[in-house]
Motif scaffolding. Structure first.
Motif, mmCIF file in Angstrom:
data_model
loop_
_atom_site.group_PDB
_atom_site.id
_atom_site.type_symbol
_atom_site.label_atom_id
_atom_site.label_comp_id
_atom_site.label_asym_id
_atom_site.label_seq_id
_atom_site.Cartn_x
_atom_site.Cartn_y
_atom_site.Cartn_z
ATOM 1 N N LYS A 88 0.819 -1.211 0.000
ATOM 2 C CA LYS A 88 0.000 0.000 0.000
ATOM 3 C C LYS A 88 0.855 1.265 0.000
ATOM 4 N N ASN A 89 2.138 1.123 0.350
ATOM 5 C CA ASN A 89 3.011 2.291 0.479
ATOM 6 C C ASN A 89 4.239 2.239 -0.429
ATOM 7 N N GLY A 90 4.199 1.379 -1.445
ATOM 8 C CA GLY A 90 5.276 1.355 -2.430
ATOM 9 C C GLY A 90 6.546 0.667 -1.987
ATOM 10 N N LEU A 91 6.464 -0.112 -0.916
ATOM 11 C CA LEU A 91 7.613 -0.862 -0.421
ATOM 12 C C LEU A 91 7.431 -2.320 -0.832
ATOM 13 N N LEU A 92 8.430 -2.898 -1.482
ATOM 14 C CA LEU A 92 8.303 -4.255 -2.017
ATOM 15 C C LEU A 92 8.807 -5.292 -1.021
ATOM 16 N N PRO A 93 7.927 -6.169 -0.494
ATOM 17 C CA PRO A 93 8.367 -7.265 0.378
ATOM 18 C C PRO A 93 8.534 -8.543 -0.451
ATOM 19 N N LEU A 94 9.736 -9.092 -0.461
ATOM 20 C CA LEU A 94 10.019 -10.288 -1.260
ATOM 21 C C LEU A 94 10.280 -11.471 -0.357
ATOM 22 N N SER A 95 9.573 -12.558 -0.603
ATOM 23 C CA SER A 95 9.807 -13.797 0.130
ATOM 24 C C SER A 95 10.672 -14.719 -0.718
ATOM 25 N N LEU A 96 11.785 -15.139 -0.163
ATOM 26 C CA LEU A 96 12.671 -16.101 -0.810
ATOM 27 C C LEU A 96 12.909 -17.258 0.155
ATOM 28 N N PRO A 97 13.247 -18.446 -0.367
ATOM 29 C CA PRO A 97 13.479 -19.598 0.510
ATOM 30 C C PRO A 97 14.560 -19.327 1.552
ATOM 31 N N ALA A 98 14.434 -19.983 2.699
ATOM 32 C CA ALA A 98 15.386 -19.778 3.793
ATOM 33 C C ALA A 98 16.821 -20.050 3.357
ATOM 34 N N ALA A 99 17.023 -21.046 2.501
ATOM 35 C CA ALA A 99 18.377 -21.358 2.035
ATOM 36 C C ALA A 99 18.949 -20.213 1.202
ATOM 37 N N THR A 100 18.096 -19.585 0.404
ATOM 38 C CA THR A 100 18.544 -18.443 -0.398
ATOM 39 C C THR A 100 18.859 -17.253 0.497
ATOM 40 N N ILE A 101 18.021 -17.022 1.497
ATOM 41 C CA ILE A 101 18.278 -15.933 2.440
ATOM 42 C C ILE A 101 19.612 -16.148 3.147
ATOM 43 N N ALA A 102 19.881 -17.381 3.562
ATOM 44 C CA ALA A 102 21.161 -17.684 4.224
ATOM 45 C C ALA A 102 22.332 -17.407 3.281
ATOM 46 N N GLU A 103 22.164 -17.750 2.015
ATOM 47 C CA GLU A 103 23.201 -17.481 1.017
ATOM 48 C C GLU A 103 23.425 -15.971 0.869
ATOM 49 N N LEU A 104 22.352 -15.212 0.852
ATOM 50 C CA LEU A 104 22.471 -13.757 0.718
ATOM 51 C C LEU A 104 23.140 -13.138 1.947
ATOM 52 N N PHE A 105 22.830 -13.653 3.133
ATOM 53 C CA PHE A 105 23.513 -13.162 4.332
ATOM 54 C C PHE A 105 25.015 -13.446 4.246
ATOM 55 N N GLY A 106 25.366 -14.601 3.705
ATOM 56 C CA GLY A 106 26.775 -14.927 3.537
ATOM 57 C C GLY A 106 27.465 -13.985 2.572
ATOM 58 N N LEU A 107 26.806 -13.668 1.472
ATOM 59 C CA LEU A 107 27.373 -12.732 0.494
ATOM 60 C C LEU A 107 27.509 -11.334 1.099
ATOM 61 N N ALA A 108 26.511 -10.920 1.881
ATOM 62 C CA ALA A 108 26.557 -9.602 2.511
ATOM 63 C C ALA A 108 27.690 -9.503 3.523
ATOM 64 N N ALA A 109 27.964 -10.598 4.209
ATOM 65 C CA ALA A 109 29.046 -10.608 5.195
ATOM 66 C C ALA A 109 30.417 -10.581 4.528
ATOM 67 N N ALA A 110 30.491 -11.143 3.329
ATOM 68 C CA ALA A 110 31.783 -11.248 2.646
ATOM 69 C C ALA A 110 32.148 -10.000 1.866
ATOM 70 N N GLU A 111 31.166 -9.143 1.593
ATOM 71 C CA GLU A 111 31.409 -7.967 0.754
ATOM 72 C C GLU A 111 31.031 -6.711 1.529
ATOM 73 N N ALA A 112 31.952 -5.753 1.609
ATOM 74 C CA ALA A 112 31.769 -4.572 2.453
ATOM 75 C C ALA A 112 30.540 -3.757 2.064
ATOM 76 N N GLU A 113 30.313 -3.582 0.775
ATOM 77 C CA GLU A 113 29.169 -2.795 0.305
ATOM 78 C C GLU A 113 28.381 -3.634 -0.701
ATOM 79 N N PHE A 114 27.750 -4.675 -0.173
ATOM 80 C CA PHE A 114 27.026 -5.634 -0.999
ATOM 81 C C PHE A 114 25.788 -4.988 -1.599
#
Length: 217
Positions: A122-148
């Motif tokens: 309703k306010n133009g903010l996009l909520p995306l649901s991805l599988p837990a395994a994908t989220i864990a992968e993204l957290f790993g990438l974010a931790a490995a790269e300073a400005e992911f």
């Protein structure tokens, strides 16, 4: 409402599950009746070492150096990466307003609380649901790269990093509304001719419904 088509932005990883709306925007800020101006109070209890309310001079408050959003590398972040059940708790729309005002355009998590999920669209903010395994992968990438950074292509329903991409599902109507920048009022106004036609027919068929004054009955 701003349209959401393709967005590329820095990711802020908040590796916590069950983040409720009181953590996103504490209750004392619900006193404000405006839909804007909540950015300074986002994650208030975590971002600051001293308490605040709508009357507090925010620049004078001490920031918590242990909360990652205060780190220089996350300034300007526009994509929030979070744990499961994000936005649980009370149904306050103010929580979404605070995220939007801070500059977030999208939230990626395994799952969201239902009312919060709806309020995002309703306010133009996009909520995306991805599988837990994908989220864990993204957290790993974010931790490995300073400005992911990630790119979100709403039309193609893809999230892209520099080397990978992930598909996401979204309700077609909600997708259309975001792509066109349509909030609930704009969606209703798009059918204004149909509404007026119905009202004209109703008034012709049942004119007593439109009478004013004490003799209406």
């Amino acid at each position: 409402m701003d349209a959401f088509t393709t967005h590329r932005g820095r990711v802020f990883p908040l590796d916590r599950s069950n983040v409720d709306t009181d953590a996103i925007l504490p209750k004392q800020y619900l006193k404000s009746i405006s839909k804007f101006g909540y950015a300074d109070w986002l994650f208030d209890d975590w971002r600051y070492l001293d308490p605040g309310d709508v009357e507090t001079d925010t620049p004078s408050r001490r920031k918590n150096p242990q909360f990652a959003l205060n780190e220089p590398r996350y300034q300007g972040a526009s994509i929030l990466l979070a744990g499961d059940n994000f936005g649980c708790g009370s149904s306050r729309e103010h929580a979404v307003w605070a995220l939007r005002d801070f500059g977030f355009r999208a939230i990626i998590a395994p799952g969201f609380a239902d009312i919060f999920f709806s309020n995002c669209f309703k306010n133009g903010l996009l909520p995306l649901s991805l599988p837990a395994a994908t989220i864990a992968e993204l957290f790993g990438l974010a931790a490995a790269e300073a400005e992911f950074e990630l790119e979100i292509d709403l039309a193609a329903q893809l999230v892209r990093s520099a080397t990978r991409e992930w598909h996401f599902d979204i309700d077609p109507a909600r997708k259309h509304h975001l792509l066109e920048g349509l909030d609930d009022i704009a969606v209703t106004l798009a059918s204004v001719d149909t509404i007026r036609g119905f009202e004209a027919q109703l008034q012709a068929r049942e004119p007593w419904l439109f009478r004013a004054g004490p003799d209406r009955a």
